[in-house]
Structure formats: C-alpha cells, structure tokens
Design a protein around this motif. Structure first.
Motif, PDB file in Angstrom:
ATOM      1  N   PRO A  92      -7.920   0.519  -5.516  1.00 14.87           N
ATOM      2  CA  PRO A  92      -7.383  -0.687  -6.181  1.00 14.87           C
ATOM      3  C   PRO A  92      -6.346  -1.416  -5.342  1.00 14.87           C
ATOM      4  CG  PRO A  92      -7.502   1.136  -7.729  1.00 14.87           C
ATOM      5  CD  PRO A  92      -7.787   1.710  -6.381  1.00 14.87           C
ATOM      6  N   GLY A  93      -5.454  -0.665  -4.699  1.00 18.89           N
ATOM      7  CA  GLY A  93      -4.461  -1.301  -3.834  1.00 18.89           C
ATOM      8  C   GLY A  93      -5.095  -1.954  -2.625  1.00 18.89           C
ATOM      9  N   ILE A  94      -6.140  -1.347  -2.099  1.00 23.90           N
ATOM     10  CA  ILE A  94      -6.831  -1.917  -0.940  1.00 23.90           C
ATOM     11  C   ILE A  94      -7.517  -3.227  -1.332  1.00 23.90           C
ATOM     12  CG2 ILE A  94      -8.727  -1.548   0.687  1.00 23.90           C
ATOM     13  CD1 ILE A  94      -7.972   1.420   0.699  1.00 23.90           C
TER      14      ILE A  94
ATOM     15  N   ALA B 255      -6.596  -6.597 -11.015  1.00 23.92           N
ATOM     16  CA  ALA B 255      -5.673  -6.357 -12.127  1.00 23.92           C
ATOM     17  C   ALA B 255      -5.164  -4.921 -12.116  1.00 23.92           C
ATOM     18  CB  ALA B 255      -6.370  -6.662 -13.451  1.00 23.92           C
ATOM     19  N   GLN B 256      -6.042  -3.970 -11.825  1.00 19.24           N
ATOM     20  CA  GLN B 256      -5.626  -2.577 -11.759  1.00 19.24           C
ATOM     21  C   GLN B 256      -4.704  -2.340 -10.581  1.00 19.24           C
ATOM     22  OE1 GLN B 256      -8.882   0.146 -11.314  1.00 19.24           O
ATOM     23  NE2 GLN B 256      -7.619   1.973 -11.500  1.00 19.24           N
ATOM     24  N   GLY B 257      -5.012  -2.984  -9.472  1.00 23.92           N
ATOM     25  CA  GLY B 257      -4.230  -2.771  -8.271  1.00 23.92           C
ATOM     26  C   GLY B 257      -2.826  -3.340  -8.354  1.00 23.92           C
TER      27      GLY B 257
ATOM     28  N   LEU C 241       0.813  -1.214   0.000  1.00 23.95           N
ATOM     29  CA  LEU C 241       0.000   0.000   0.000  1.00 23.95           C
ATOM     30  C   LEU C 241       0.847   1.265   0.000  1.00 23.95           C
ATOM     31  CD1 LEU C 241      -2.818  -1.107   2.469  1.00 23.95           C
ATOM     32  CD2 LEU C 241      -2.988  -0.819  -0.005  1.00 23.95           C
ATOM     33  N   LYS C 242       2.075   1.192   0.520  1.00 20.09           N
ATOM     34  CA  LYS C 242       2.938   2.370   0.484  1.00 20.09           C
ATOM     35  C   LYS C 242       3.191   2.815  -0.951  1.00 20.09           C
ATOM     36  CE  LYS C 242       7.434   4.180   1.906  1.00 20.09           C
ATOM     37  NZ  LYS C 242       7.761   4.657   0.537  1.00 20.09           N
ATOM     38  N   GLY C 243       3.331   1.866  -1.868  1.00 14.97           N
ATOM     39  CA  GLY C 243       3.523   2.216  -3.267  1.00 14.97           C
ATOM     40  C   GLY C 243       2.340   2.991  -3.834  1.00 14.97           C
ATOM     41  N   PHE C 244       1.127   2.641  -3.400  1.00 19.43           N
ATOM     42  CA  PHE C 244      -0.049   3.361  -3.880  1.00 19.43           C
ATOM     43  C   PHE C 244      -0.113   4.765  -3.288  1.00 19.43           C
ATOM     44  CE2 PHE C 244      -1.135  -1.006  -4.689  1.00 19.43           C
ATOM     45  CZ  PHE C 244      -1.853  -0.938  -5.861  1.00 19.43           C
TER      46      PHE C 244
END
Length: 295
Positions: free
Chosen positions: A214-216, A286-288, A178-181
C-alpha cells in the motif's frame, strides 16, 4: 416475572420515543446541512473539470459561449494531435520523464527507507531530518543552481536533466513516507524469513515489499503525479527537445489571443493519465495513506 419486566421497561421505551421525536427534526436538519455542504464541495471541485471538458469539444465560435447545448467537435483535438499546434512530442517527453522518474525513485526510496528503519548508525536521525527538510526549499530557490549545473555539464534540454531533478524532489519524500510503513512491520516476520534461508535482498523483495505494497502504491502515484505535472523546472531546463506537456500549453497563448478550445483539449490530455491511475489504485491509495500513520 414477564409482566414485571415489561412494566419496568415501559418508561424507558416511552423516554426513548420522546427523545426520538425531540431530536429527529434536529437530526434531519443536520443531515440536510451535511448534504448541502457535500454538494457544494462537489460542485466547486467538479465544475471546472466539467467546464473544461465542454470547452474542449466546443467549436471555435462557441468557445466563449456559456451554452451547454452545442454540436460537439473534435477540431481542437485534431489541432493539438498532428495538427497546426502538435503536442505529441511534448506528450511523449512527459511520459518518458514521468515513467523513468517513477521506476527509479520508488526502488531507491524503498531501499533508503529500509536502511533508516532497520539499521542503526551514527547520524541517522539528523540525516533523515535533513532529507525531509529538503521538501521545504522553494523550487524557485534551486532552479537557477540546477540551470547553471546542467549548462556546464551540457545537459540542458535533455530528458536526463529533468529526470535527475525530479528524483532530487521525489526520493526524499518517498523515503520519509515508506519509512513509516517499514517501521510498522514486525521484526518477527524478517526473523522467520532469515530462518527459512532468505538473504537480505530476497527478504526485502519477497517479504518486505509485498507487506509494504500500500505504501509503495502511494509512492508510485506521488512520483508519477509530481513528474507529470511539474511545470517550474521544465520551464527552466527545457527549450525544445525535452519540453513537457504542461509547459507546451503556453505555446497556445499566441499573439492573436489564447486558443481556449485547444488549451482545454490539451488540459484533458494532461488530466487523463492521472484519472486512469487514480481509478486503478484508489483502494490501495486510501489504505496506504493511513496504514503507516499509526504503529
């Protein structure tokens, strides 16, 4: 003028047609090879699932048969759902552990990811690297310390022990993910939210969380998948009250032999939640998986 242009373009058109006739057989061969490769991969991926499904509905006398034509039976499911080898209790244990792990892990990971992304403090990078490094520790190496600790605390064979253990594995990975997002989100959005009067928690809930959805979703799928399929730690930490569904499959290996039909039916029970979850969130997943990869 028009005749001149047509005369000038005729050699190029003829050259393209010649190249098309030359390349076309190679292109068709390449397309055929790609199709065969795709079908081969699909076969190796789907065949075990298909055979597991067929075995789950086969009567006992047909379990060892390779025939795909038989009279379907629900006897295997009746045996593991309220029958002689009832797995309802382990299934509820798996649901409780997986759901609670996911509900706790994702918010904790989101808060930690936001803190590492937006706040600068001494030792931030070493701490983050240490968190990521925990993912490289083999589960067998920490199973015995967990067993000793929970035994001394009187938490062996409890849901709490399994949930805490799963959190120790899931939260570090989700934090790094999640840090990347959060890093990819522009600071101007947060500044605009503060100008509108948002506090820190309101900003995180109403601005950051929707943008990082998306990351979540990826974190939710990963958390539930790991907790649902975990086999090693429930084997060490659960005896009867908190035994989970993957571990309970071993009870179908009896002195008279493995009950393959019931084993296949139980395997389908393990697979169904993940298939449903993957179907519901496949687009977000896929988006995440790609959104946070490139800033």
């Amino acid at each position: 003028m028009t005749d001149t242009l047509e005369t000038a373009t005729e050699p190029a058109v003829r050259a393209r047609r010649t190249n098309r006739r030359t390349v076309s057989p190679l292109a068709r061969a390449g397309a055929a090879l790609r199709l065969l490769g795709t079908l081969a991969i699909l076969f190796f991926v789907m065949f075990p699932i298909l055979w597991l499904t067929l075995t789950a509905f086969k009567p006992d006398r047909e379990v060892f048969s390779t025939s795909v034509v038989f009279t379907p039976s629900l006897d295997n499911f009746r045996a593991i759902i309220g029958g002689q080898n009832d797995l309802i209790g382990p299934m509820w244990n798996s649901i409780i552990v997986a759901v609670v792990t996911t509900v706790i892990a994702v918010p904790l990971s989101m808060l930690a990811a936001y803190g590492f992304s937006r706040y600068k403090f001494p030792g931030a990078k070493p701490i983050l690297l240490g968190i990521v490094a925990t993912q490289f520790i083999p589960g067998v190496a920490i199973a015995l310390p967990f067993l000793t600790m929970y035994r001394d605390l009187g938490l062996l064979d409890t849901h709490l022990a399994l949930i805490v253990t799963n959190l120790a594995i899931v939260v570090p990975y989700n934090t790094w993910l999640l840090k990347g997002f959060v890093d990819s989100l522009p600071l101007e959005i947060e500044e605009a939210g503060r100008l509108d009067g948002c506090g820190q928690l309101t900003l995180l809930w109403r601005v950051i969380t929707p943008l990082a959805a998306p990351g979540i979703f990826v974190a939710v799928v990963f958390s539930f998948l790991l907790a649902w399929n975990e086999f090693l730690f429930p084997t060490f930490l659960a005896r009867s009250n908190a035994i989970t569904l993957p571990v309970s499959l071993m009870t179908l290996d009896q002195p008279d032999g493995v009950l393959w039909g019931q084993m296949a039916a139980a395997g389908l029970l393990v697979m169904v939640p993940m298939i449903v979850l993957a179907t519901l969130v496949r687009k977000h997943f896929a988006q995440g998986m790609t959104l946070g990869a490139v800033k």
